[in-house]
Design a protein around this motif. Structure first.
Motif, PDB file in Angstrom:
ATOM      1  N   UNK A 166    -101.305   5.752 -55.124  1.00  0.00           N
ATOM      2  CA  UNK A 166    -101.522   4.412 -55.414  1.00  0.00           C
ATOM      3  C   UNK A 166    -101.335   4.137 -56.775  1.00  0.00           C
ATOM      4  N   UNK A 167    -101.593   5.048 -57.576  1.00  0.00           N
ATOM      5  CA  UNK A 167    -101.343   5.151 -59.034  1.00  0.00           C
ATOM      6  C   UNK A 167     -99.585   4.607 -59.322  1.00  0.00           C
ATOM      7  N   UNK A 168     -98.679   5.529 -58.671  1.00  0.00           N
ATOM      8  CA  UNK A 168     -97.470   5.113 -58.857  1.00  0.00           C
ATOM      9  C   UNK A 168     -96.990   3.708 -58.401  1.00  0.00           C
ATOM     10  N   UNK A 169     -97.307   3.374 -57.123  1.00  0.00           N
ATOM     11  CA  UNK A 169     -97.138   1.889 -56.795  1.00  0.00           C
ATOM     12  C   UNK A 169     -97.754   0.881 -57.830  1.00  0.00           C
ATOM     13  N   UNK A 170     -98.933   1.181 -58.386  1.00  0.00           N
ATOM     14  CA  UNK A 170     -99.304   0.298 -59.389  1.00  0.00           C
ATOM     15  C   UNK A 170     -98.415   0.190 -60.735  1.00  0.00           C
ATOM     16  N   UNK A 171     -98.013   1.329 -61.239  1.00  0.00           N
ATOM     17  CA  UNK A 171     -97.386   1.622 -62.272  1.00  0.00           C
ATOM     18  C   UNK A 171     -95.957   0.909 -62.250  1.00  0.00           C
ATOM     19  N   UNK A 172     -95.273   1.240 -61.237  1.00  0.00           N
ATOM     20  CA  UNK A 172     -93.954   0.511 -61.041  1.00  0.00           C
ATOM     21  C   UNK A 172     -94.205  -0.904 -60.953  1.00  0.00           C
ATOM     22  N   UNK A 173     -95.108  -1.442 -60.452  1.00  0.00           N
ATOM     23  CA  UNK A 173     -95.072  -3.018 -60.366  1.00  0.00           C
ATOM     24  C   UNK A 173     -95.745  -3.813 -61.541  1.00  0.00           C
ATOM     25  N   UNK A 174     -96.548  -3.147 -61.958  1.00  0.00           N
ATOM     26  CA  UNK A 174     -97.425  -3.626 -63.324  1.00  0.00           C
ATOM     27  C   UNK A 174     -96.183  -3.481 -64.545  1.00  0.00           C
TER      28      UNK A 174
END
Lengths: 188, 327
Positions: free
Chosen positions: B190-198
């Motif tokens: 979840x953190x990775x997907x959030x980081x990439x997108x944000x």
């Protein structure tokens, strides 16, 4: 814009801005005549030009009857019957209708009435919001070639066309001048 | 009829585009490979589908006749249910296969299982798998659309999208926002997907947690790292609390629950450091009293239940876009 090498398109002006204005004014009068209780009427435009046409009809009605009329928008993309058969998906947008629809008359408004499939999808979409007393249909142009048993209650102009021809409608929010053109593409 | 007029050839389209972009992916594997425009396009589409949930009949025929297989090789309730309900609302047919009922326990390889699913003419495969890259492996080999519902510690793209959707909905923008992600970053897809997108949207991202679970490596992604939550909270626009995954934790990484709460838990006292308009998010399921105190989870800054509602709309959009294109 550059002309394509293999085909050339000619556009014939069918209606200019004044003709569109007059046609919509007549449709507004017909809607008033057919619907004595205007409070029950909802004009539901099909994006994007149906929305603009619905807004103009509503403006005209508010002038001639001195009453405001509800206007909504009805997305048909997610109700189409050809998803998965086209390489490009229609873009979906949220529908906005005044709820509840019970005991109301929804007038679907679109720019060009062609096969009737869009209108079929619009009726399905409306039914998912509730059960209006009746649904009517207004179109600026009826170009024929229906594939479903659907007809318009209010028509701006009947325009006989060949199936392969295209009808272009430009309104004030589009670029360029207002008008309706019949476009024929000829192979060279 | 008035006089004829010569005009340039024009493409006549009844569908007005808000952007020139057209979706052309059959799979959704991660947010890293998506452009900001593509992500915005999915979020706009989700906007339209969110409204379907408010209708009297919460169902549209967009994916009628399509078959979706929910293939979960790792336990999940809410993601699976969310995908299932999204598929129902789009009129697709759904088969659920979970690890206990799957032949994987009988020794069948992932590829063979998937080929069997394809032989059944499954149009969309939603895959949750403990191995990073499993969805990509299948996407490259199958005609079906493959949607990653979480693969190992790699990505959980629909969770990332629903988090972004919620932020965009509540804040009206993403650029310039300070987003704080707290918890087990190392093992968190979840953190990775959030980081990439944000990062793509110009948000400022700070990761907070014990140094064992928030390694310095992450700075390469363009984020800031902190081990002092009290220092970070006052400037946060969004706090996203990740679940402490007991089932994945190894002792050597984790300080122990009591110590974690003391150092990183969003307690009632700590929540007072937040700005009043700061959003509190959590992907669920919430460990009350660990990542977050009950009062805070149920408080008016919490958008945890909005995330669940938005997750449904985002998944409808993803299924429509990936599953609706002609293959």
């Amino acid at each position: 814009m550059t002309k394509s090498d293999t085909s050339v398109a000619s556009a014939v002006l069918i209606m200019d801005g004044d003709a569109i204005r007059r046609a919509l004014r007549r449709i507004a009068h017909e809607i008033v005549e057919r619907n004595p209780d205007l409070k029950r009427v909802v004009l539901a435009g099909i994006p994007s030009r149906g929305n603009e046409i619905a807004r103009r009809i509503a403006d005209t009605i508010s002038v001639i009857e001195e009453t405001n009329i509800d206007v909504g928008t009805i997305d048909v993309a997610m109700h189409r019957d050809d998803v998965g058969t086209r390489s490009e998906l229609p873009i979906v947008q949220a529908s906005r209708l005044p709820l509840p629809l019970e005991n109301r008359t929804v007038v679907i408004v679109d720019d060009v009435l062609f096969t009737g499939r869009t209108v079929r999808a619009a009726m399905d979409a409306i039914n998912s919001f509730g059960r209006p007393a009746r649904i009517q249909l207004a179109a600026l142009i009826d170009r024929g070639h229906r594939e479903l048993p659907i007809r318009a209650d209010y028509v701006g102009k009947n325009l006989p066309t060949a199936f392969t021809e295209k009808v272009r409608v430009q309104l004030g929010d589009d670029q360029g001048s207002e008008g309706v053109w019949l476009i024929k593409e000829e192979k060279r | 009829m008035t006089r004829a007029r010569e005009s340039e050839p024009t493409v006549v389209s009844k569908v007005e585009t808000r952007t020139d972009l057209r979706w052309s992916r059959k799979d959704l594997l991660g947010l890293r490979e998506l452009s900001a425009d593509e992500i915005n396009f999915v979020l706009d589409t989700a906007d339209a589908f969110k409204q379907v949930g408010t209708r009297e009949i919460k169902k549209v025929p967009a994916l009628r006749g399509k078959t979706l297989v929910n293939f979960f090789v790792e336990p999940s309730t809410r993601t699976k249910t969310s995908f299932e309900l999204a598929a129902f609302r789009l009129s697709a047919d759904v088969i659920n296969i979970s690890v206990t009922t799957s032949s994987l326990t009988k020794g069948e390889t992932l590829k063979d299982t998937a080929k069997n699913l394809q032989a059944l003419h499954a149009d969309i495969l939603v895959l949750r798998h403990s191995s990073a890259g499993a969805p990509q492996f299948l996407a490259e080999r199958l005609q079906s659309s493959v949607i990653n519902a979480g693969d190992g510690a790699h990505e959980h793209p629909t969770q990332g999208l629903l988090d972004l959707y919620t932020i965009r909905e509540k804040k009206g923008r993403m650029d310039g926002l300070h987003v704080v992600i707290v918890g087990d970053i190392l093992f968190s897809r979840v953190a990775r997907s959030n980081i990439f997108a944000l990062i793509k949207f110009g948000a400022r991202v700070t990761l907070v947690g014990p140094s064992t679970l928030v390694p310095r490596d992450f700075e390469r992604l363009g984020v800031t790292i902190s081990h002092d939550i009290d220092q970070v909270l006052p400037t946060a626009d969004v706090v996203n609390l990740l679940r402490i995954q007991h089932e994945r934790q190894r002792k050597e990484y984790f300080p122990g629950l009591g110590e974690y709460v003391r150092l990183f838990g969003l307690t009632k006292e700590r929540a007072k450091l937040l700005r009043p308009d700061c959003l509190i998010m959590h992907p669920g399921p919430v460990n009350r009293g660990v990542e977050i105190d009950s009062e805070v989870a149920d408080g008016n800054q919490s958008v945890i239940l909005d995330q669940v509602t938005n997750g449904l709309a985002v998944r409808m959009a993803v299924l429509y876009l990936c599953g609706g294109i002609a293959t």
